[in-house]
Scaffold this active site. Structure first.
Site, PDB file in Angstrom:
ATOM      1  N   ASN A 186      -6.214   3.806  14.809  1.00 32.64           N
ATOM      2  CA  ASN A 186      -7.220   3.416  13.823  1.00 32.64           C
ATOM      3  C   ASN A 186      -7.750   2.041  14.184  1.00 32.64           C
ATOM      4  O   ASN A 186      -6.960   1.159  14.517  1.00 32.64           O
ATOM      5  CB  ASN A 186      -6.587   3.306  12.428  1.00 32.64           C
ATOM      6  CG  ASN A 186      -6.388   4.651  11.810  1.00 32.64           C
ATOM      7  OD1 ASN A 186      -7.322   5.404  11.615  1.00 32.64           O
ATOM      8  ND2 ASN A 186      -5.134   4.968  11.545  1.00 32.64           N
ATOM      9  N   CYS A 224      -1.927   2.479   6.534  1.00 34.71           N
ATOM     10  CA  CYS A 224      -1.489   1.322   5.759  1.00 34.71           C
ATOM     11  C   CYS A 224      -1.790  -0.017   6.411  1.00 34.71           C
ATOM     12  O   CYS A 224      -1.905  -0.134   7.602  1.00 34.71           O
ATOM     13  CB  CYS A 224      -0.019   1.469   5.445  1.00 34.71           C
ATOM     14  SG  CYS A 224       0.176   2.551   4.046  1.00 34.71           S
ATOM     15  N   GLU A 243       0.810  -1.209   0.000  1.00 38.08           N
ATOM     16  CA  GLU A 243       0.000   0.000   0.000  1.00 38.08           C
ATOM     17  C   GLU A 243       0.844   1.259   0.000  1.00 38.08           C
ATOM     18  O   GLU A 243       1.986   1.278   0.453  1.00 38.08           O
ATOM     19  CB  GLU A 243      -0.889   0.007   1.246  1.00 38.08           C
ATOM     20  CG  GLU A 243      -1.885  -1.128   1.219  1.00 38.08           C
ATOM     21  CD  GLU A 243      -2.830  -1.107   2.400  1.00 38.08           C
ATOM     22  OE1 GLU A 243      -3.506  -2.119   2.618  1.00 38.08           O
ATOM     23  OE2 GLU A 243      -2.899  -0.077   3.100  1.00 38.08           O
ATOM     24  N   CYS A 255      -1.565  -3.247  14.765  1.00 38.85           N
ATOM     25  CA  CYS A 255      -1.257  -2.963  13.359  1.00 38.85           C
ATOM     26  C   CYS A 255      -1.793  -4.015  12.407  1.00 38.85           C
ATOM     27  O   CYS A 255      -1.576  -5.219  12.593  1.00 38.85           O
ATOM     28  CB  CYS A 255       0.259  -2.845  13.199  1.00 38.85           C
ATOM     29  SG  CYS A 255       0.772  -2.576  11.500  1.00 38.85           S
ATOM     30  N   CYS A 282       3.372   8.261   1.253  1.00 41.76           N
ATOM     31  CA  CYS A 282       3.723   7.300   2.298  1.00 41.76           C
ATOM     32  C   CYS A 282       3.909   5.972   1.581  1.00 41.76           C
ATOM     33  O   CYS A 282       2.976   5.473   0.949  1.00 41.76           O
ATOM     34  CB  CYS A 282       2.581   7.232   3.305  1.00 41.76           C
ATOM     35  SG  CYS A 282       2.786   5.924   4.511  1.00 41.76           S
ATOM     36  N   CYS A 321       5.106  -7.560   7.514  1.00 49.82           N
ATOM     37  CA  CYS A 321       6.070  -7.103   8.515  1.00 49.82           C
ATOM     38  C   CYS A 321       6.202  -8.189   9.566  1.00 49.82           C
ATOM     39  O   CYS A 321       5.220  -8.857   9.881  1.00 49.82           O
ATOM     40  CB  CYS A 321       5.566  -5.809   9.169  1.00 49.82           C
ATOM     41  SG  CYS A 321       6.714  -5.127  10.396  1.00 49.82           S
ATOM     42  N   GLU A 329       8.789  -2.666   8.059  1.00 49.52           N
ATOM     43  CA  GLU A 329       9.716  -1.984   8.947  1.00 49.52           C
ATOM     44  C   GLU A 329      10.994  -1.684   8.137  1.00 49.52           C
ATOM     45  O   GLU A 329      11.762  -2.594   7.815  1.00 49.52           O
ATOM     46  CB  GLU A 329      10.006  -2.905  10.155  1.00 49.52           C
ATOM     47  CG  GLU A 329      11.173  -2.504  11.032  1.00 49.52           C
ATOM     48  CD  GLU A 329      11.163  -1.040  11.488  1.00 49.52           C
ATOM     49  OE1 GLU A 329      10.128  -0.549  11.959  1.00 49.52           O
ATOM     50  OE2 GLU A 329      12.223  -0.390  11.351  1.00 49.52           O
ATOM     51  N   CYS A 355       3.303  -5.858  15.892  1.00 52.47           N
ATOM     52  CA  CYS A 355       2.689  -4.907  16.828  1.00 52.47           C
ATOM     53  C   CYS A 355       1.190  -5.202  16.959  1.00 52.47           C
ATOM     54  O   CYS A 355       0.513  -5.455  15.958  1.00 52.47           O
ATOM     55  CB  CYS A 355       2.910  -3.476  16.368  1.00 52.47           C
ATOM     56  SG  CYS A 355       4.656  -3.080  16.208  1.00 52.47           S
TER      57      CYS A 355
HETATM   58  N1  SAH Z   1       7.233  -0.179  10.777  1.00 58.42           N
HETATM   59  C1  SAH Z   1       7.407   1.221  10.930  1.00 58.42           C
HETATM   60  C2  SAH Z   1       6.797   2.030   9.816  1.00 58.42           C
HETATM   61  C3  SAH Z   1       5.469   1.572   9.302  1.00 58.42           C
HETATM   62  S1  SAH Z   1       4.110   1.701  10.438  1.00 58.42           S
HETATM   63  C4  SAH Z   1       6.908   1.682  12.276  1.00 58.42           C
HETATM   64  O1  SAH Z   1       6.262   0.890  12.971  1.00 58.42           O
HETATM   65  O2  SAH Z   1       7.212   2.807  12.647  1.00 58.42           O
HETATM   66  C5  SAH Z   1       3.806   3.451  10.357  1.00 58.42           C
HETATM   67  C6  SAH Z   1       3.120   4.012  11.572  1.00 58.42           C
HETATM   68  O3  SAH Z   1       1.763   3.581  11.633  1.00 58.42           O
HETATM   69  C7  SAH Z   1       3.775   3.599  12.888  1.00 58.42           C
HETATM   70  O4  SAH Z   1       3.941   4.695  13.758  1.00 58.42           O
HETATM   71  C8  SAH Z   1       2.766   2.618  13.411  1.00 58.42           C
HETATM   72  O5  SAH Z   1       2.889   2.440  14.782  1.00 58.42           O
HETATM   73  C9  SAH Z   1       1.462   3.251  12.965  1.00 58.42           C
HETATM   74  N2  SAH Z   1       0.300   2.376  13.057  1.00 58.42           N
HETATM   75  C10 SAH Z   1       0.222   1.043  12.874  1.00 58.42           C
HETATM   76  N3  SAH Z   1      -1.030   0.593  13.103  1.00 58.42           N
HETATM   77  C11 SAH Z   1      -1.779   1.681  13.445  1.00 58.42           C
HETATM   78  C12 SAH Z   1      -3.151   1.863  13.814  1.00 58.42           C
HETATM   79  N4  SAH Z   1      -4.011   0.844  13.890  1.00 58.42           N
HETATM   80  N5  SAH Z   1      -3.539   3.127  14.103  1.00 58.42           N
HETATM   81  C13 SAH Z   1      -2.692   4.172  14.040  1.00 58.42           C
HETATM   82  N6  SAH Z   1      -1.400   4.047  13.694  1.00 58.42           N
HETATM   83  C14 SAH Z   1      -0.931   2.810  13.407  1.00 58.42           C
HETATM   84 FE1  SF4 Z   2       4.749  -2.676  13.904  1.00 59.45          FE
HETATM   85 FE2  SF4 Z   2       5.321  -0.913  11.936  1.00 59.45          FE
HETATM   86 FE3  SF4 Z   2       5.464  -3.547  11.500  1.00 59.45          FE
HETATM   87 FE4  SF4 Z   2       3.098  -2.449  11.843  1.00 59.45          FE
HETATM   88  S1  SF4 Z   2       4.501  -2.047  10.171  1.00 59.45           S
HETATM   89  S2  SF4 Z   2       3.835  -4.386  12.771  1.00 59.45           S
HETATM   90  S3  SF4 Z   2       3.575  -0.866  13.323  1.00 59.45           S
HETATM   91  S4  SF4 Z   2       6.721  -2.389  12.922  1.00 59.45           S
END
Ligand code: SAH
Ligand code: SF4
Length: 348
Positions: free
Chosen positions: A289, A332, A91, A118, A104, A111, A159, A115
């Site tokens: 989100n 995303c 995306e 996510c 973006c 990934c 990531e 988390c």
């Molecule tokens: N992996 C990297 C970059 C991609 S995620 C990272 O984690 O920083 C980009 C951002 O989106 C990160 O700050 C992540 O924590 C956030 N993110 C992921 N899921 C989300 C959600 N459900 N609501 C809001 N932000 C979210």
């Molecule tokens: Fe965590 Fe970023 Fe990977 Fe989502 S994309 S699992 S927020 S590290």
């Protein structure tokens, strides 16, 4: 498999061409076409036909296509599902800010960081993107929208520091004056906190904005929502951030998702302020989100504002991030996981 020329630097192309007995200026011509988004050597009309054929026998040009597109009726934010040649999708989101059009983009298919909040993490890890596939997202969006992107944020799927070499190669390509020439100051890289990667990046001397997904003020909460914290805890992460700051001098941006009842109390704000005291930084507060299949809920407006106020009172620079494209779920990891577009969005 043929090597992907979109992932090669100008120097690498020149060295390969020289070894093949081709004049060096041909490398410059090919590089310029690739920066413009050429998908085939046949597009490179200032190269003789026999050379185009010869190059096509030796190199591939990876192709990134627009597989699906949603346009927000609220603010024109565009969400893309980009198709890769092996059938996988990633995306990207284009946001129209006063400081320029911003993409973006994704760095991995999926990934492995897992988390809890996510959508990308929930779907697991498939593979790293090549540098060419990261460039391809930019050129595909630029061609589709007929505009030039001014800023990039590496905050899409994946990531970036877990795909370190390709991400770095991408950064070198995209900032090159003979390529897309997007200055590092117009690029943000977001990481969940891979300390070894942050320390390595510090040594590269690229003046981009480092964005760190902190999301919690202490190990108890952070380990619960971000497995990476078990490897590098908050102390280790903030120590790396302080060192990065000392070397780079540019403000670090901390992302902090507000999740109802998990990390959004005023006590959390106080602990966060204590941890960040004296650091040149900005805290981006992001109401979480909702993600299908996950139970977390976003903090309400009032609680978010109280959190922001407490940080500000404690001397920490903080703002609640404006949400763009809320009618198209413009964060995303969610488009790839759904098949039904939301109703009030244009589905192209
Ligand atoms: N992996 C990297 C970059 C991609 S995620 C990272 O984690 O920083 C980009 C951002 O989106 C990160 O700050 C992540 O924590 C956030 N993110 C992921 N899921 C989300 C959600 N459900 N609501 C809001 N932000 C979210
Ligand atoms: Fe965590 Fe970023 Fe990977 Fe989502 S994309 S699992 S927020 S590290």
């Amino acid at each position: 498999m043929l090597p992907d020329i979109r992932s090669m630097t100008q120097e690498e192309i020149a060295a390969a061409f020289t070894a093949d007995g081709l004049p060096r200026y041909r490398a410059g011509q090919v590089y310029a076409w690739l920066a413009k988004g050429a998908d085939s050597f046949d597009d490179m009309t200032n190269l003789p036909l026999d050379l185009r054929r010869r190059l096509a026998e030796r190199y591939a040009i990876c192709r990134v296509t627009v597989a699906r597109k949603l346009v927000s009726r609220l603010d024109g934010t565009v969400k893309y599902l980009f198709g890769l040649q092996d059938g996988h999708c990633v995306e990207g989101v284009v946001m129209h800010y006063h400081h320029g059009h911003t993409l973006c983009l994704s760095t991995q298919v999926g990934c492995r960081m897992g988390c809890a909040f996510c959508a990308t993490g929930a779907a697991g890890f498939v593979r790293n993107l090549t540098a060419g596939e990261m460039i391809g997202q930019i050129t595909a969006a630029q061609q589709d929208l007929g505009l030039r992107l001014a800023n990039l944020v590496l905050m899409g799927m994946g990531e970036p520091l877990d795909n370190y070499q390709n991400t770095l190669r991408f950064l070198r390509l995209v900032t090159s004056p003979d390529h897309l020439n997007i200055g590092a100051r117009h690029i943000s890289l977001s990481t969940c906190g891979l300390v070894d990667g942050i320390r390595r990046l510090q040594g590269e001397g690229i003046p981009l904005t480092l964005s760190v997904s902190l999301h919690a003020p202490d190990d108890a909460i952070r380990s619960r929502i971000m497995p990476v914290n078990k490897k590098w805890n908050v102390d280790a992460l903030l120590a790396a951030c302080r060192d990065y700051l000392a070397a780079d001098g540019r403000r670090i941006s901390f992302e902090y998702i507000l999740i109802d009842g998990v990390n959004d109390s005023l006590a959390c704000a106080d602990r966060l302020a204590d941890r960040l005291r004296g650091m040149l930084c900005h805290v981006n507060l992001i109401p979480a989100n909702p993600v299908p299949g996950k139970t977390h809920a976003a903090t309400g407006r009032k609680t978010a504002e109280a959190f922001e106020r407490r940080l500000t009172e404690r001397g920490i620079n903080a703002t609640i991030r404006r949400t763009l494209g809320s009618d198209i779920n413009a964060s995303c990891g969610q488009l790839r996981n759904t098949s039904n577009p939301p109703q009030n969005a244009e589905n192209a």
